[in-house]
Motif scaffolding. Structure first.
Motif, PDB file in Angstrom:
ATOM      1  N   THR A 158       4.121  -9.496  -0.630  1.00 28.94           N
ATOM      2  CA  THR A 158       4.712  -8.477  -0.136  1.00 28.94           C
ATOM      3  C   THR A 158       6.164  -8.374  -0.840  1.00 28.94           C
ATOM      4  N   SER A 159       6.452  -9.392  -1.410  1.00 26.95           N
ATOM      5  CA  SER A 159       7.922  -9.174  -2.302  1.00 26.95           C
ATOM      6  C   SER A 159       7.798  -8.884  -3.687  1.00 26.95           C
ATOM      7  N   GLU A 160       9.081  -8.355  -4.313  1.00 28.14           N
ATOM      8  CA  GLU A 160       8.966  -7.909  -5.675  1.00 28.14           C
ATOM      9  C   GLU A 160       8.867  -9.013  -6.641  1.00 28.14           C
ATOM     10  N   LYS A 161       9.803 -10.159  -6.470  1.00 22.47           N
ATOM     11  CA  LYS A 161       9.634 -11.028  -7.391  1.00 22.47           C
ATOM     12  C   LYS A 161       8.538 -12.105  -7.147  1.00 22.47           C
ATOM     13  N   GLY A 162       7.614 -11.775  -6.133  1.00 27.25           N
ATOM     14  CA  GLY A 162       6.219 -12.671  -6.190  1.00 27.25           C
ATOM     15  C   GLY A 162       6.621 -14.120  -5.962  1.00 27.25           C
TER      16      GLY A 162
END
Lengths: 279, 245
Positions: B86-90
């Motif tokens: 779910t997050s950009e920086k994974g």
């Protein structure tokens, strides 16, 4: 007669303990026999009877019910043959009415609708619970709860009936009713095992008694012999029945020390008085 | 289920950490949780974890902590996976989030396994919480084992009446738990009334209560408090330092 229960060199240890709760138990109960198991708190009585329907499995040794090893079968199939009634009825009631409470076990064992209706009618009548048919089991009195608990195990007609402390919290009238009930069950040729503290109850109602202490069976035999044996009673930390105690006090007058029943004692005393009059 | 609860239970041991005043341990827990909440980089979080592990070692509770971690492992993995997708920086955020969760769980568990419920209650009392509330809390802790025992008896009783918990599909299995849950709930509610009556018959709440044991702040506590504050400050500086870049 076939063996209803056969226990051979049974050892049992609870998972979280390193001491054996049961040690080297050997016993046989014949089909149709009526047996009492007595002993102080923590002697292992309840642990032993939980082996009879497979709730607990032996750590060593074996328990056979009608020749079937409890390790080879499920609790459900053993429960069909062994009706175990726990000490506290509050630990098993859940249904909204008394009749549904009895119905529960019958449904579990796959009885048909017509059979169920029949059995419930019979059980409620037998245990004097007809007027409570639709009431909640939680509203019953202590004695009624106890009877319902016994009814909910007897209803599916098991061959062996095991009762854990049935006399606890029962008044004298309920106890007498229980004696009659045990007699009736016994007449149906069922095997009865009763675990209890109540020595007087054992003395009046049983022929055979098994005495346990610290996880072992320390005596097994005729009530007259065992409940009047001072050695065994001391080891098991039990008091003799009141009647026996009375007989012991009167032993100087020539009354037998092996008396456990009230009628026997009365008879001896009456004989004694008659003898005295004749002189 | 009951076994995993065991790893949160207080075990009496004679170590520096066990003998500390609960209030100093509370300060330690509050400072560390604050840091865990604000922290956003792996290095500070790793340092915090390291610090907690050293404390656990001093409290001889490493094995109990590992058991607890094994119990919450599914949650750690769940948090990692959700954040990863779910997050950009994974992967970075996922690692930070699961580290945060692990660190928080470890800090709190360490507190509860080294502080007896009675001491904890006394400390809360000293901090101004009314005795009624703290008593409710300790009683809740105290009744977990007896609840487990009642549950076992009820399961045994219903199995003796032919109940088979393992049979059937998912919905059926849930239905099969009704004969177990109803007696348990009814029994425990009845017992709670009995306990209330027993408490009242022993004059609960009649006058202001005195205590047999009093908590004492010792030299060790003062050292521990100073140590915790310094460590927290250093960690905070490290955190701020890393935020600058």
């Amino acid at each position: 007669m076939p063996k209803a229960v056969e226990v051979r060199s049974l050892y049992f240890k609870y998972e979280d303990s390193d001491k054996y709760a049961l040690e080297d138990i050997n016993l046989e109960i014949k089909s149709g026999e009526k047996v009492a198991i007595v002993g102080e708190n923590g002697a292992g009585k309840t642990t032993l009877i939980k082996h009879f329907n497979g709730l607990l499995k032996p750590t060593k040794g074996y328990v056979k019910i009608f020749g079937v090893d409890t390790k080879q079968t499920t609790v459900a199939s053993l429960a069909r043959k062994v009706g175990l009634v726990f000490q506290n009825p509050d630990h098993q009631f859940f249904a909204e009415s008394v009749e549904k409470e009895i119905e529960f076990a019958l449904r579990n064992f796959g009885f048909s609708d017509t059979e169920i209706k029949d059995i419930i009618d019979k059980m409620l009548k037998f245990f004097g619970l007809e007027k409570y048919r639709k009431s909640s089991p939680f509203t019953l009195s202590g004695g009624e709860k106890k009877r319902l608990a016994i009814a909910s195990a007897l209803c599916y007609n098991p061959d062996i009936v095991v009762l854990d402390e049935p006399t606890v919290g029962q008044d004298i009238i309920q106890k007498r009713k229980l004696s009659l009930l045990l007699e009736k069950i016994s007449e149906m040729n069922k095997t009865i095992v009763v675990v209890t503290h109540d020595i007087d109850f054992v003395a009046e109602n049983f022929k055979r008694v098994i005495v346990m202490a610290q996880g072992r069976v320390i005596a097994d035999g005729e009530v007259n012999e065992i409940l009047t044996n001072k050695d065994i009673l001391r080891k098991a930390r039990l008091l003799p029945p009141q009647v026996t105690l009375c007989a012991w006090y009167l032993s100087d007058l020539g009354i037998s020390e092996k008396i456990i029943k009230l009628d026997e004692l009365l008879e001896e005393i009456l004989d004694l008085i008659k003898g005295a009059r004749l002189c | 289920m009951l076994r995993s609860l065991q790893s949160f239970r207080y075990l009496k041991k004679n170590t520096i950490i066990h003998n500390l005043d609960p209030r100093s341990k509370m300060l330690f827990v509050i400072l560390l949780s604050f840091l865990i909440f604000i922290s956003n980089n792996i290095i500070t979080l790793s340092l915090i974890m390291f610090l907690v592990i050293i404390t656990a070692y001093a409290a001889k509770s490493i094995s109990q902590l590992l058991k607890m971690l094994k119990g919450i492992l599914p949650w750690i993995i769940f948090i990692f996976v959700v954040n990863y997708f779910t997050s950009e920086k994974g992967i970075l955020i996922a690692t930070i989030m699961s580290l945060k969760f692990t660190a928080l769980a470890t800090v709190f568990t360490l507190f509860f396994i080294t502080t007896s419920p009675e001491d904890f209650m006394l400390a809360l009392n000293k901090l101004g919480l009314p005795y009624e509330y703290t008593l409710a809390f300790t009683m809740a802790m105290r009744f977990v084992p007896s609840l487990a025992r009642d549950l076992q008896i009820i399961i045994d009783a219903q199995k003796s009446r032919g109940l088979e918990l393992e049979k059937g599909n998912f919905i059926e299995r849930i239905r099969r738990y009704i004969p177990i849950l109803v007696p348990l709930i009814v029994y425990e509610i009845r017992r709670s009334f009995m306990i209330a009556e027993a408490l009242e018959s022993r004059a609960f709440g009649s006058t202001k209560r005195t205590f047999y044991y009093e908590l004492k702040i010792t030299k060790n506590d003062i050292l521990f408090i100073i140590f915790s504050c310094i460590i927290a400050m250093v960690l905070y500086l490290i955190e701020v330092f890393f935020k600058l870049f």
